[in-house]
Design a protein around this motif. Structure first.
Motif, PDB file in Angstrom:
ATOM      1  N   ILE A 170       0.862  -1.180   0.000  1.00  0.00           N
ATOM      2  CA  ILE A 170       0.000   0.000   0.000  1.00  0.00           C
ATOM      3  C   ILE A 170       0.899   1.230   0.000  1.00  0.00           C
ATOM      4  O   ILE A 170       1.631   1.480   0.965  1.00  0.00           O
ATOM      5  CB  ILE A 170      -0.922   0.025   1.236  1.00  0.00           C
ATOM      6  CG1 ILE A 170      -1.721  -1.282   1.350  1.00  0.00           C
ATOM      7  CG2 ILE A 170      -1.846   1.238   1.191  1.00  0.00           C
ATOM      8  CD1 ILE A 170      -2.670  -1.535   0.219  1.00  0.00           C
ATOM      9  N   GLY A 171       0.857   2.001  -1.088  1.00  0.00           N
ATOM     10  CA  GLY A 171       1.707   3.176  -1.209  1.00  0.00           C
ATOM     11  C   GLY A 171       0.904   4.458  -1.150  1.00  0.00           C
ATOM     12  O   GLY A 171       0.091   4.740  -2.039  1.00  0.00           O
ATOM     13  N   CYS A 172       1.107   5.240  -0.091  1.00  0.00           N
ATOM     14  CA  CYS A 172       0.492   6.565   0.024  1.00  0.00           C
ATOM     15  C   CYS A 172      -1.005   6.526  -0.223  1.00  0.00           C
ATOM     16  O   CYS A 172      -1.565   7.359  -0.949  1.00  0.00           O
ATOM     17  CB  CYS A 172       1.144   7.555  -0.934  1.00  0.00           C
ATOM     18  SG  CYS A 172       2.896   7.841  -0.644  1.00  0.00           S
ATOM     19  N   ALA A 173      -1.673   5.561   0.373  1.00  0.00           N
ATOM     20  CA  ALA A 173      -3.114   5.396   0.176  1.00  0.00           C
ATOM     21  C   ALA A 173      -3.809   5.436   1.530  1.00  0.00           C
ATOM     22  O   ALA A 173      -3.597   4.560   2.360  1.00  0.00           O
ATOM     23  CB  ALA A 173      -3.414   4.078  -0.537  1.00  0.00           C
ATOM     24  N   GLY A 174      -4.652   6.430   1.735  1.00  0.00           N
ATOM     25  CA  GLY A 174      -5.288   6.627   3.032  1.00  0.00           C
ATOM     26  C   GLY A 174      -6.478   5.730   3.266  1.00  0.00           C
ATOM     27  O   GLY A 174      -7.582   6.219   3.561  1.00  0.00           O
ATOM     28  N   VAL A 175      -6.262   4.419   3.172  1.00  0.00           N
ATOM     29  CA  VAL A 175      -7.384   3.490   3.289  1.00  0.00           C
ATOM     30  C   VAL A 175      -8.035   3.538   4.673  1.00  0.00           C
ATOM     31  O   VAL A 175      -9.202   3.159   4.831  1.00  0.00           O
ATOM     32  CB  VAL A 175      -6.951   2.040   2.968  1.00  0.00           C
ATOM     33  CG1 VAL A 175      -6.503   1.936   1.523  1.00  0.00           C
ATOM     34  CG2 VAL A 175      -5.840   1.570   3.897  1.00  0.00           C
ATOM     35  N   CYS A 176      -7.297   4.010   5.667  1.00  0.00           N
ATOM     36  CA  CYS A 176      -7.851   4.046   7.027  1.00  0.00           C
ATOM     37  C   CYS A 176      -8.372   5.432   7.405  1.00  0.00           C
ATOM     38  O   CYS A 176      -8.631   5.705   8.584  1.00  0.00           O
ATOM     39  CB  CYS A 176      -6.800   3.591   8.035  1.00  0.00           C
ATOM     40  SG  CYS A 176      -5.307   4.582   7.986  1.00  0.00           S
ATOM     41  N   LEU A 177      -8.536   6.323   6.412  1.00  0.00           N
ATOM     42  CA  LEU A 177      -9.097   7.634   6.729  1.00  0.00           C
ATOM     43  C   LEU A 177     -10.552   7.496   7.152  1.00  0.00           C
ATOM     44  O   LEU A 177     -11.227   6.512   6.854  1.00  0.00           O
ATOM     45  CB  LEU A 177      -8.949   8.590   5.553  1.00  0.00           C
ATOM     46  CG  LEU A 177      -9.740   8.346   4.266  1.00  0.00           C
ATOM     47  CD1 LEU A 177     -11.156   8.891   4.331  1.00  0.00           C
ATOM     48  CD2 LEU A 177      -9.014   8.947   3.073  1.00  0.00           C
ATOM     49  N   GLU A 178     -11.036   8.483   7.851  1.00  0.00           N
ATOM     50  CA  GLU A 178     -12.433   8.540   8.255  1.00  0.00           C
ATOM     51  C   GLU A 178     -13.058   9.814   7.707  1.00  0.00           C
ATOM     52  O   GLU A 178     -12.371  10.818   7.487  1.00  0.00           O
ATOM     53  CB  GLU A 178     -12.567   8.492   9.775  1.00  0.00           C
ATOM     54  CG  GLU A 178     -12.032   7.195  10.379  1.00  0.00           C
ATOM     55  CD  GLU A 178     -12.411   7.040  11.840  1.00  0.00           C
ATOM     56  OE1 GLU A 178     -13.297   6.217  12.134  1.00  0.00           O
ATOM     57  OE2 GLU A 178     -11.832   7.745  12.676  1.00  0.00           O
ATOM     58  N   GLU A 179     -14.354   9.790   7.505  1.00  0.00           N
ATOM     59  CA  GLU A 179     -15.047  10.947   6.955  1.00  0.00           C
ATOM     60  C   GLU A 179     -14.812  12.190   7.806  1.00  0.00           C
ATOM     61  O   GLU A 179     -14.657  13.299   7.292  1.00  0.00           O
ATOM     62  CB  GLU A 179     -16.545  10.663   6.833  1.00  0.00           C
ATOM     63  CG  GLU A 179     -17.325  11.767   6.138  1.00  0.00           C
ATOM     64  CD  GLU A 179     -18.779  11.410   5.943  1.00  0.00           C
ATOM     65  OE1 GLU A 179     -19.412  11.970   5.022  1.00  0.00           O
ATOM     66  OE2 GLU A 179     -19.301  10.568   6.710  1.00  0.00           O
ATOM     67  N   ARG A 180     -14.709  12.007   9.105  1.00  0.00           N
ATOM     68  CA  ARG A 180     -14.543  13.150   9.998  1.00  0.00           C
ATOM     69  C   ARG A 180     -13.159  13.785   9.928  1.00  0.00           C
ATOM     70  O   ARG A 180     -12.965  14.916  10.401  1.00  0.00           O
ATOM     71  CB  ARG A 180     -14.828  12.720  11.432  1.00  0.00           C
ATOM     72  CG  ARG A 180     -13.822  11.719  11.995  1.00  0.00           C
ATOM     73  CD  ARG A 180     -14.169  11.282  13.386  1.00  0.00           C
ATOM     74  NE  ARG A 180     -13.158  10.397  13.950  1.00  0.00           N
ATOM     75  CZ  ARG A 180     -13.228   9.862  15.162  1.00  0.00           C
ATOM     76  NH1 ARG A 180     -14.274  10.110  15.933  1.00  0.00           N
ATOM     77  NH2 ARG A 180     -12.266   9.068  15.609  1.00  0.00           N
ATOM     78  N   ASP A 181     -12.170  13.086   9.357  1.00  0.00           N
ATOM     79  CA  ASP A 181     -10.800  13.605   9.329  1.00  0.00           C
ATOM     80  C   ASP A 181     -10.718  14.951   8.622  1.00  0.00           C
ATOM     81  O   ASP A 181      -9.957  15.837   9.034  1.00  0.00           O
ATOM     82  CB  ASP A 181      -9.862  12.609   8.646  1.00  0.00           C
ATOM     83  CG  ASP A 181      -9.582  11.385   9.504  1.00  0.00           C
ATOM     84  OD1 ASP A 181      -9.629  11.505  10.744  1.00  0.00           O
ATOM     85  OD2 ASP A 181      -9.315  10.308   8.931  1.00  0.00           O
ATOM     86  N   MET A 182     -11.483  15.119   7.546  1.00  0.00           N
ATOM     87  CA  MET A 182     -11.423  16.376   6.810  1.00  0.00           C
ATOM     88  C   MET A 182     -11.971  17.521   7.646  1.00  0.00           C
ATOM     89  O   MET A 182     -11.372  18.604   7.709  1.00  0.00           O
ATOM     90  CB  MET A 182     -12.179  16.247   5.486  1.00  0.00           C
ATOM     91  CG  MET A 182     -12.027  17.455   4.576  1.00  0.00           C
ATOM     92  SD  MET A 182     -12.621  17.119   2.902  1.00  0.00           S
ATOM     93  CE  MET A 182     -11.377  15.955   2.321  1.00  0.00           C
ATOM     94  N   ALA A 183     -13.084  17.286   8.322  1.00  0.00           N
ATOM     95  CA  ALA A 183     -13.675  18.326   9.172  1.00  0.00           C
ATOM     96  C   ALA A 183     -12.762  18.687  10.331  1.00  0.00           C
ATOM     97  O   ALA A 183     -12.779  19.824  10.815  1.00  0.00           O
ATOM     98  CB  ALA A 183     -15.033  17.859   9.688  1.00  0.00           C
ATOM     99  N   GLU A 184     -11.940  17.709  10.753  1.00  0.00           N
ATOM    100  CA  GLU A 184     -11.042  17.947  11.881  1.00  0.00           C
ATOM    101  C   GLU A 184      -9.694  18.518  11.456  1.00  0.00           C
ATOM    102  O   GLU A 184      -8.797  18.676  12.289  1.00  0.00           O
ATOM    103  CB  GLU A 184     -10.855  16.642  12.659  1.00  0.00           C
ATOM    104  CG  GLU A 184     -12.143  16.185  13.349  1.00  0.00           C
ATOM    105  CD  GLU A 184     -11.991  14.847  14.056  1.00  0.00           C
ATOM    106  OE1 GLU A 184     -10.899  14.235  13.953  1.00  0.00           O
ATOM    107  OE2 GLU A 184     -12.962  14.410  14.704  1.00  0.00           O
TER     108      GLU A 184
END
Length: 311
Positions: free
Chosen positions: A147-161
């Protein structure tokens, strides 16, 4: 006045020649239901070689993102390089847009190409989401995953935070799917640790015209699908050995997401952070990325009594 020369189109032809010279040929799998997956695969699949699948990110087609890797990797692997749906010559009329559907289509395309047995999968950026989904959905087929530079574990709230440089998915789409030279320069600044300067607008406009205008609405929907309702608690834990490799200064998917993924996977994951690199590690750190791919993917061959010399 009609445009008489396109640098991007000429470069694309050069990549086609280099892929062919590396022993690959163009393949198209008709999966039914209006779904076609184009890929590059070996002219002759050799059963004594392991199989390696290379998945690209959002941007140009697969050739542009893997062009520097296919020749050396083809010496050790049966290499397959698909265009994901809505990139290159791959397309579907079906409405699904999630990475799970992409993973299913790639897997079926490999079946159609006659691939049998297990494979290793490498995914960059968006391709990393698809690679992870393939490993989760088809554990009997995927042996190792990168997995290269892929934010598979991001959450929807991360952007708001405030984790990302952008404040909304729409703002991200405006950059990732750049439609003007100014936006493409912004994407370059986000993607590279040391972005190229003073690139003429005519070159950028030509790249956009050739690579970034087709299937634009569908590509937007792919990005919306990645973000919507995403929670770490919903992400399955893959069991295959996983190499997580990231640029230290990635501003598309910040390096915190690499550490989060390693915590999620536990002992199955190995983390490599490339110094002085941004998001585009395949372009900024080509030799280092290749070195780490070799060291992670090749060891399983040594137990078969084969030489560990790769170069």
């Amino acid at each position: 006045m009609a445009k008489c020369f396109s640098f991007t189109s000429s470069r694309d032809k050069c990549y086609r020649w280099s892929f062919s010279s590396a022993g690959l040929r163009s393949l198209t799998a008709n999966l039914g239901d209006g779904t076609f997956v184009h890929s590059w695969g070996p002219k002759a699949h050799k059963p004594d070689k392991p199989t390696l699948l290379l998945l690209h990110g959002i941007g140009a087609n697969a050739m542009w993102q893997w062009g520097d890797f296919v020749s050396p990797l083809s010496a050790k692997f049966n290499v397959y390089v698909p265009d994901l749906l809505f990139f290159g010559d791959s397309y579907t009329s079906r409405p699904e847009r999630g990475e799970g559907f992409q993973a299913e289509c790639v897997y079926r395309a490999m079946e159609a190409a006659g691939v049998r047995g297990r494979m290793s999968v490498v995914g960059l950026s968006y391709g990393g989401f698809v690679a992870y989904s393939m490993a989760a959905r088809f554990p009997e087929a995927v042996e190792r995953v990168v997995i290269g530079c892929a934010g598979v574990c991001l959450e929807e709230r991360d952007m708001a935070e405030g984790m990302f440089k952008v404040r909304s998915v729409d703002e991200a789409i405006g950059i990732l799917l750049a439609q003007t030279p100014e936006k493409l320069r912004e994407l370059m600044r986000l993607s590279f640790y040391k972005p190229a300067k003073n690139v003429p607008s005519c070159f950028l406009a030509d790249f956009i015209d050739v690579m970034c205008t087709e299937n634009l609405q569908e590509r937007k929907e792919l990005i919306y699908a990645l973000h919507k309702d995403r929670k770490l608690s919903d992400l399955p834990k893959i069991t295959q050995p996983a190499l997580i490799i990231w640029g230290e200064h990635d501003r598309v998917f910040p390096v915190e997401l690499a550490h989060r993924l390693v915590r999620h996977l536990g002992n199955n994951a190995e983390l490599v952070i490339l110094k002085k690199a941004g998001h585009a590690i395949n372009m900024e750190k080509t030799k280092e990325l290749y070195k780490h791919l070799k060291s992670f993917l090749i060891p399983k061959l040594e137990s078969n009594g084969k030489s560990n010399k790769v170069d």
